[in-house]
Design a protein around this motif. Structure first.
Motif, PDB file in Angstrom:
ATOM      1  N   ARG A  13       0.858  -1.193   0.000  1.00 14.31           N
ATOM      2  CA  ARG A  13       0.000   0.000   0.000  1.00 14.31           C
ATOM      3  C   ARG A  13       0.892   1.241   0.000  1.00 14.31           C
ATOM      4  N   LEU A  14       0.726   2.072  -1.003  1.00  7.36           N
ATOM      5  CA  LEU A  14       1.470   3.320  -1.123  1.00  7.36           C
ATOM      6  C   LEU A  14       0.531   4.482  -0.836  1.00  7.36           C
ATOM      7  N   THR A  15       0.848   5.261   0.182  1.00  4.58           N
ATOM      8  CA  THR A  15       0.009   6.391   0.584  1.00  4.58           C
ATOM      9  C   THR A  15       0.753   7.686   0.308  1.00  4.58           C
ATOM     10  N   VAL A  16       0.101   8.592  -0.409  1.00  4.78           N
ATOM     11  CA  VAL A  16       0.674   9.907  -0.720  1.00  4.78           C
ATOM     12  C   VAL A  16      -0.108  10.955   0.059  1.00  4.78           C
ATOM     13  N   ASP A  44       6.365  11.394 -13.196  1.00  3.31           N
ATOM     14  CA  ASP A  44       5.094  11.155 -12.504  1.00  3.31           C
ATOM     15  C   ASP A  44       5.102  11.794 -11.121  1.00  3.31           C
ATOM     16  N   ALA A  45       5.585  13.059 -11.081  1.00  2.73           N
ATOM     17  CA  ALA A  45       5.713  13.793  -9.816  1.00  2.73           C
ATOM     18  C   ALA A  45       6.521  12.975  -8.813  1.00  2.73           C
ATOM     19  N   TYR A  46       7.710  12.543  -9.275  1.00  2.04           N
ATOM     20  CA  TYR A  46       8.628  11.772  -8.434  1.00  2.04           C
ATOM     21  C   TYR A  46       7.942  10.535  -7.858  1.00  2.04           C
ATOM     22  N   GLY A  47       7.110   9.912  -8.686  1.00  3.36           N
ATOM     23  CA  GLY A  47       6.457   8.676  -8.282  1.00  3.36           C
ATOM     24  C   GLY A  47       5.178   8.847  -7.495  1.00  3.36           C
ATOM     25  N   THR A  48       4.753  10.081  -7.236  1.00  6.38           N
ATOM     26  CA  THR A  48       3.568  10.303  -6.411  1.00  6.38           C
ATOM     27  C   THR A  48       2.286  10.461  -7.224  1.00  6.38           C
ATOM     28  N   GLY A  49       2.390  10.584  -8.543  1.00  7.85           N
ATOM     29  CA  GLY A  49       1.206  10.735  -9.387  1.00  7.85           C
ATOM     30  C   GLY A  49       1.074  12.157  -9.890  1.00  7.85           C
ATOM     31  N   ILE A  50       1.312  12.365 -11.176  1.00 10.86           N
ATOM     32  CA  ILE A  50       1.402  13.722 -11.707  1.00 10.86           C
ATOM     33  C   ILE A  50       0.075  14.467 -11.647  1.00 10.86           C
ATOM     34  N   ALA A  51      -1.042  13.789 -11.863  1.00 10.01           N
ATOM     35  CA  ALA A  51      -2.333  14.475 -11.864  1.00 10.01           C
ATOM     36  C   ALA A  51      -2.719  14.920 -10.456  1.00 10.01           C
ATOM     37  N   LYS A  52      -2.682  13.994  -9.512  1.00  8.67           N
ATOM     38  CA  LYS A  52      -3.080  14.317  -8.138  1.00  8.67           C
ATOM     39  C   LYS A  52      -2.114  15.309  -7.500  1.00  8.67           C
ATOM     40  N   SER A  53      -0.829  15.042  -7.634  1.00  5.34           N
ATOM     41  CA  SER A  53       0.149  15.911  -6.998  1.00  5.34           C
ATOM     42  C   SER A  53       0.220  17.267  -7.689  1.00  5.34           C
ATOM     43  N   LEU A 359      12.306   7.128  -4.760  1.00  7.44           N
ATOM     44  CA  LEU A 359      10.944   7.613  -5.007  1.00  7.44           C
ATOM     45  C   LEU A 359      10.454   7.266  -6.404  1.00  7.44           C
ATOM     46  N   THR A 360      11.278   7.547  -7.399  1.00  7.48           N
ATOM     47  CA  THR A 360      10.804   7.372  -8.777  1.00  7.48           C
ATOM     48  C   THR A 360      10.736   5.911  -9.189  1.00  7.48           C
TER      49      THR A 360
END
Length: 375
Positions: A13-16, A44-53, A359-360
């Motif tokens: 589980r990855l939580t941002v 991808d926003a350093y692995g955090t998800g480009i859209a959400k981040s 991260l990435t």
């Protein structure tokens, strides 16, 4: 007959934490003071998800964004309001000018052929299409050579083109006292003198945090936004953004003299209890985090206590030593791989790499969730 349901949610589980991401941007914005604070959201926003981040950073106040490729730019454009400005750090890909124009993406032009193609697009559309000029002051990656500065100036003046920004990139900003930082600053200042009244950008996360004289009109933080360490040898003041957990598959007793994992690289020197955890290098958990009798590996957190990894990291699992735990864990319990006690930089140090790579690389078999903490 209906198809059987596909099981989900049994792996990591990855939580941002988007709240922490926003707080990090706002803290850096305070440090930059008179300069505008952008946000680097490539990879991808350093692995955090480009859209959400990207949307969270916009909500925090960011208006200038930096991605690597036009594909990333298109994805980010779809997620952000119209008053966002997106620069493509890789520059202009040959033949891609119509895409950039249609998606309102700004290339960081770094060669004479790129500049020629972009100026041609300006003439064809009868408008000054926005772009940045990227100069190489010593990193020897992308960028106009300094001896091309006069030519570049002449080319843009011939058609009356004014870039949105001139920029360069520091090679050693993470080492605040490195002599190359002063050399590059001096060289960039000489370029700026050729383009008076054009906004300038030089500072990444590390330079933003350590060198006010590099701030100019726009700073470009990346790793610090996501909670990673930007400056070597200094305490990291940023809020952690990513938490990674993985489930225990089995609790196993191992006797003195027995080995653990592939290659039998680690032999137990006492009777031990191991937890076998469902994460491996297929999930971006590096094999170089492995442990042996000659070298300690990384650590994780089980039931709130830090415990060492034992043996090699395999494709799908690791073993960790839970012998000393006050409470014996059970299969299904979650192990904190990355969090407040063991950070991306702790793993990076153990693997001989940097937090950026940790991260990435987090593209594994994780259920991804987003939260927004308020402190």
């Amino acid at each position: 007959m209906a198809a059987p349901a596909i099981a989900t949610g049994y792996g990591g589980r990855l939580t941002v934490d988007l709240g922490a991401l926003k707080r990090n941007w706002q803290a850096l914005d305070k440090v930059s003071r008179g300069a505008l604070t952008g946000a680097v959201v490539k990879a991808d926003a350093y692995g955090t998800g480009i859209a959400k981040s990207g949307k969270a950073l916009f909500d925090a106040g960011a208006r200038f964004f930096f991605v690597a490729t036009p594909d990333e730019g298109v994805a980010l454009r779809a997620a952000l309001p119209d008053d966002s400005h997106i620069f493509i750090l890789d520059g202009l890909f040959p033949g891609a000018a119509p895409l950039y124009v249609g998606e309102r993406l700004m290339p960081c032009l770094s060669s004479v052929p790129m500049l020629e193609e972009w100026l041609s697009a300006c003439l064809q559309s009868n408008q000054a299409l926005p772009a940045a000029l990227h100069f190489d002051t010593g990193i020897n990656r992308l960028g106009f050579r300094l001896n091309e500065t006069v030519m570049v100036k002449r080319m843009i003046e011939q058609i009356g083109f004014a870039p949105q920004m001139i920029m360069s990139h520091l090679a050693c900003a993470d080492f605040a006292g490195h002599e190359k930082n002063r050399t590059q600053l001096a060289l960039f200042s000489s370029v700026m003198a050729q383009f008076p009244n054009i906004p300038a950008s030089l500072a990444n996360s590390a330079a933003l945090m350590t060198s006010r004289e590099t701030h100019f009109q726009l700073v470009r933080p990346g790793i610090a936004l996501y909670g990673g360490r930007a400056v070597a040898g200094r305490r990291n003041p940023m809020h952690p953004v990513v938490t990674l957990e993985a489930p225990i598959l089995q609790i196993k007793d191992v006797k003195t003299g027995e080995s653990v994992g592939y290659g039998a690289t680690q032999t137990m020197v006492r009777d031990s209890r191991l937890a076998i955890v469902a994460i491996g290098y297929a999930d971006g958990f590096f094999r170089s985090l492995s442990s042996s009798n000659q070298r300690a590996g990384t650590k994780v957190v089980v039931n709130g206590q830090v415990v060492p990894l034992v043996g090699r990291v395999s494709m799908d699992m690791i073993g960790v030593d839970v012998t000393e735990l006050n409470q014996i864990p059970s299969p299904g319990d979650m192990v904190e791989i990355i969090g407040k006690q063991i950070t991306v930089d702790d793993h990076a140090d153990a693997a001989g790499t940097i937090g950026y790579e940790i991260l990435t690389s987090l593209k594994g078999r994780y259920a991804r969730q987003y939260v927004e903490s308020d402190s």
